[in-house]
Design a protein around this motif. Structure first.
Motif, PDB file in Angstrom:
ATOM      1  N   SER A 167      56.088  52.882  -6.055  1.00  0.00           N
ATOM      2  CA  SER A 167      55.692  53.787  -4.975  1.00  0.00           C
ATOM      3  C   SER A 167      54.254  54.265  -5.125  1.00  0.00           C
ATOM      4  CB  SER A 167      56.637  54.997  -4.923  1.00  0.00           C
ATOM      5  OG  SER A 167      56.563  55.738  -6.136  1.00  0.00           O
ATOM      6  N   ARG A 168      53.710  54.202  -6.348  1.00  0.00           N
ATOM      7  CA  ARG A 168      52.339  54.661  -6.577  1.00  0.00           C
ATOM      8  C   ARG A 168      51.368  53.507  -6.793  1.00  0.00           C
ATOM      9  NH1 ARG A 168      51.600  59.403 -10.700  1.00  0.00           N
ATOM     10  NH2 ARG A 168      49.607  59.297  -9.603  1.00  0.00           N
ATOM     11  N   LEU A 169      51.851  52.304  -6.584  1.00  0.00           N
ATOM     12  CA  LEU A 169      51.019  51.141  -6.896  1.00  0.00           C
ATOM     13  C   LEU A 169      49.787  51.066  -5.999  1.00  0.00           C
ATOM     14  CD1 LEU A 169      50.694  48.623  -8.600  1.00  0.00           C
ATOM     15  CD2 LEU A 169      52.140  47.395  -6.992  1.00  0.00           C
ATOM     16  N   ALA A 170      49.964  51.300  -4.718  1.00  0.00           N
ATOM     17  CA  ALA A 170      48.854  51.162  -3.778  1.00  0.00           C
ATOM     18  C   ALA A 170      47.707  52.108  -4.119  1.00  0.00           C
ATOM     19  CB  ALA A 170      49.337  51.411  -2.352  1.00  0.00           C
ATOM     20  N   ASP A 229      38.590  46.480  -9.049  1.00  0.00           N
ATOM     21  CA  ASP A 229      38.678  45.136  -9.620  1.00  0.00           C
ATOM     22  C   ASP A 229      39.712  45.148 -10.739  1.00  0.00           C
ATOM     23  OD1 ASP A 229      37.972  42.516  -9.606  1.00  0.00           O
ATOM     24  OD2 ASP A 229      36.140  42.760 -10.770  1.00  0.00           O
ATOM     25  N   VAL A 230      40.982  45.012 -10.369  1.00  0.00           N
ATOM     26  CA  VAL A 230      42.071  45.171 -11.327  1.00  0.00           C
ATOM     27  C   VAL A 230      43.036  43.983 -11.255  1.00  0.00           C
ATOM     28  CG1 VAL A 230      41.964  47.691 -11.252  1.00  0.00           C
ATOM     29  CG2 VAL A 230      43.508  46.465  -9.700  1.00  0.00           C
ATOM     30  N   LEU A 231      43.876  43.901 -12.278  1.00  0.00           N
ATOM     31  CA  LEU A 231      44.998  42.978 -12.293  1.00  0.00           C
ATOM     32  C   LEU A 231      46.291  43.776 -12.178  1.00  0.00           C
ATOM     33  CD1 LEU A 231      43.983  40.601 -15.225  1.00  0.00           C
ATOM     34  CD2 LEU A 231      43.588  40.278 -12.779  1.00  0.00           C
ATOM     35  N   ILE A 232      47.286  43.154 -11.549  1.00  0.00           N
ATOM     36  CA  ILE A 232      48.587  43.798 -11.373  1.00  0.00           C
ATOM     37  C   ILE A 232      49.651  42.861 -11.926  1.00  0.00           C
ATOM     38  CG2 ILE A 232      50.209  44.809  -9.731  1.00  0.00           C
ATOM     39  CD1 ILE A 232      47.801  44.980  -7.745  1.00  0.00           C
ATOM     40  N   GLN A 233      50.520  43.419 -12.778  1.00  0.00           N
ATOM     41  CA  GLN A 233      51.600  42.645 -13.371  1.00  0.00           C
ATOM     42  C   GLN A 233      52.885  43.458 -13.352  1.00  0.00           C
ATOM     43  OE1 GLN A 233      49.838  42.240 -17.288  1.00  0.00           O
ATOM     44  NE2 GLN A 233      49.163  40.149 -16.867  1.00  0.00           N
ATOM     45  N   PRO A 234      54.043  42.803 -13.283  1.00  0.00           N
ATOM     46  CA  PRO A 234      55.298  43.547 -13.447  1.00  0.00           C
ATOM     47  C   PRO A 234      55.395  44.061 -14.873  1.00  0.00           C
ATOM     48  CG  PRO A 234      55.714  41.193 -13.481  1.00  0.00           C
ATOM     49  CD  PRO A 234      54.264  41.355 -13.120  1.00  0.00           C
ATOM     50  N   CYS A 235      55.950  45.242 -15.049  1.00  0.00           N
ATOM     51  CA  CYS A 235      56.149  45.803 -16.383  1.00  0.00           C
ATOM     52  C   CYS A 235      57.450  45.225 -16.937  1.00  0.00           C
ATOM     53  CB  CYS A 235      56.214  47.331 -16.318  1.00  0.00           C
ATOM     54  SG  CYS A 235      56.228  48.121 -17.933  1.00  0.00           S
ATOM     55  N   ILE A 236      57.320  44.389 -17.957  1.00  0.00           N
ATOM     56  CA  ILE A 236      58.459  43.661 -18.495  1.00  0.00           C
ATOM     57  C   ILE A 236      59.030  44.407 -19.701  1.00  0.00           C
ATOM     58  CG2 ILE A 236      59.161  41.515 -19.639  1.00  0.00           C
ATOM     59  CD1 ILE A 236      57.033  40.081 -18.001  1.00  0.00           C
ATOM     60  N   ASP A 237      60.330  44.602 -19.719  1.00  0.00           N
ATOM     61  CA  ASP A 237      60.997  45.199 -20.885  1.00  0.00           C
ATOM     62  C   ASP A 237      61.237  44.096 -21.914  1.00  0.00           C
ATOM     63  OD1 ASP A 237      61.119  47.815 -19.860  1.00  0.00           O
ATOM     64  OD2 ASP A 237      62.893  47.312 -18.679  1.00  0.00           O
ATOM     65  N   PHE A 238      60.184  43.766 -22.658  1.00  0.00           N
ATOM     66  CA  PHE A 238      60.271  42.641 -23.571  1.00  0.00           C
ATOM     67  C   PHE A 238      60.953  43.032 -24.881  1.00  0.00           C
ATOM     68  CE2 PHE A 238      56.055  44.601 -23.742  1.00  0.00           C
ATOM     69  CZ  PHE A 238      55.978  44.977 -25.084  1.00  0.00           C
TER      70      PHE A 238
END
Length: 280
Positions: free
Chosen positions: A151-154, A160-169
């Motif tokens: 909801s706060r991504l936008a 100049d950024v990269l966007i990735q899913p936050c993975i529960d590794f």
């Protein structure tokens, strides 16, 4: 012609402060061993351009994120390239040395990388996630990295950024190479404690994964660190390929492994400073 004992300018910021790590200890150890084989001088990264003439090679080690001195670093690169100065790692690196664009390129090419986009308009191409990682394309050492909800991504992903899913590794694991030769692997069993590292016994499948990125970067000479995370399904995904000045975490190694790495590094530097073609 190089001298009988190659002359090295070793670039390091001994005062650099890093969370949970003492970079200076690593360079004190390495330079104490290199002095047996090279005429060695140490300097701060801001002084490298002025001092690199008269040396057979310039070794960039724990010099800290270049974001703090980007103009001076760009001038150093330009001067070294124009003069044909041997810089270790070579300045042809395509990974972190050139920013984070490679994560987009490798992701688009189908490499096993954490899915990555650089625009809100492309977020639909990522796996659905409750949280996302947003980081600067020119970031380093987690500077500027944020974890935000969808909801706060936008509002968080401007610029100049990269966007990735936050993975529960499951854990993070790093593979360390000198030239194209694997040296050792370390992992963080607790994902919340990234720099509490232990030796890791890499499998054949792990090394096949890591070598894909070493082969892709095609440096020939240098130290590279392949950082990966273990996904819940057991697969590995690239987090980053550090090819500029990777911290080595030598203090986490048993003595014999640390000595073997130092020997491989010394041999590589000796060939490099003398202009010997890479054995790769």
């Amino acid at each position: 012609m190089p001298a009988a004992r190659p002359r090295l300018l070793y670039v390091t910021d001994l005062a650099y402060q890093a969370r949970g790590r003492r970079y200076c200890d690593e360079d004190i150890h390495l330079t104490s061993r290199l002095r047996a084989h090279f005429d060695l001088a140490l300097c701060h990264p801001l002084d490298a351009a002025a001092l690199m003439d008269g040396h057979d090679a310039v070794v960039v080690r724990n010099s800290g994120p270049v974001l703090g001195y980007q103009r001076e670093y760009d001038a150093f690169r330009a001067q070294a390239l124009a003069a044909g100065t041997r810089v270790y790692n070579p300045l042809t690196g395509k990974a972190d040395m050139a920013g984070k664009q490679y994560l987009l390129d490798l992701s688009a090419a189908g490499f096993p990388v954490i899915p990555t986009v650089d625009s809100i308009a492309d977020v639909h191409r990522l796996p659905a996630a409750e949280r996302y990682v947003v980081k600067p394309k020119l970031g380093a050492d987690s500077l500027g990295l944020r974890i935000v909800t969808g909801s706060r991504l936008a509002e968080s992903a401007a610029g100049d950024v990269l966007i990735q899913p936050c993975i529960d590794f499951v854990h993070e694991v790093s593979f360390y190479f000198v030239d194209d030769d694997f040296q050792y692997a370390l992992y963080a069993p607790d994902p919340r404690r990234r720099w509490e590292l232990r030796p890791y016994a890499a499998t054949a499948a792990d090394l096949e994964f890591a070598r894909r990125f070493i082969d892709w970067n095609d440096l020939g000479y240098g130290i590279q660190r392949v950082d990966a995370c273990r996904a819940p399904d057991g697969s590995l995904l690239l987090v980053e390929l550090e090819d500029l000045n990777p911290y080595l975490s030598l203090d986490a190694l048993p003595e014999e492994t640390r000595d073997a790495f130092t020997g491989a590094f010394t041999a590589s530097l000796s060939r490099f400073a003398r202009g010997v073609l890479s054995p790769a």
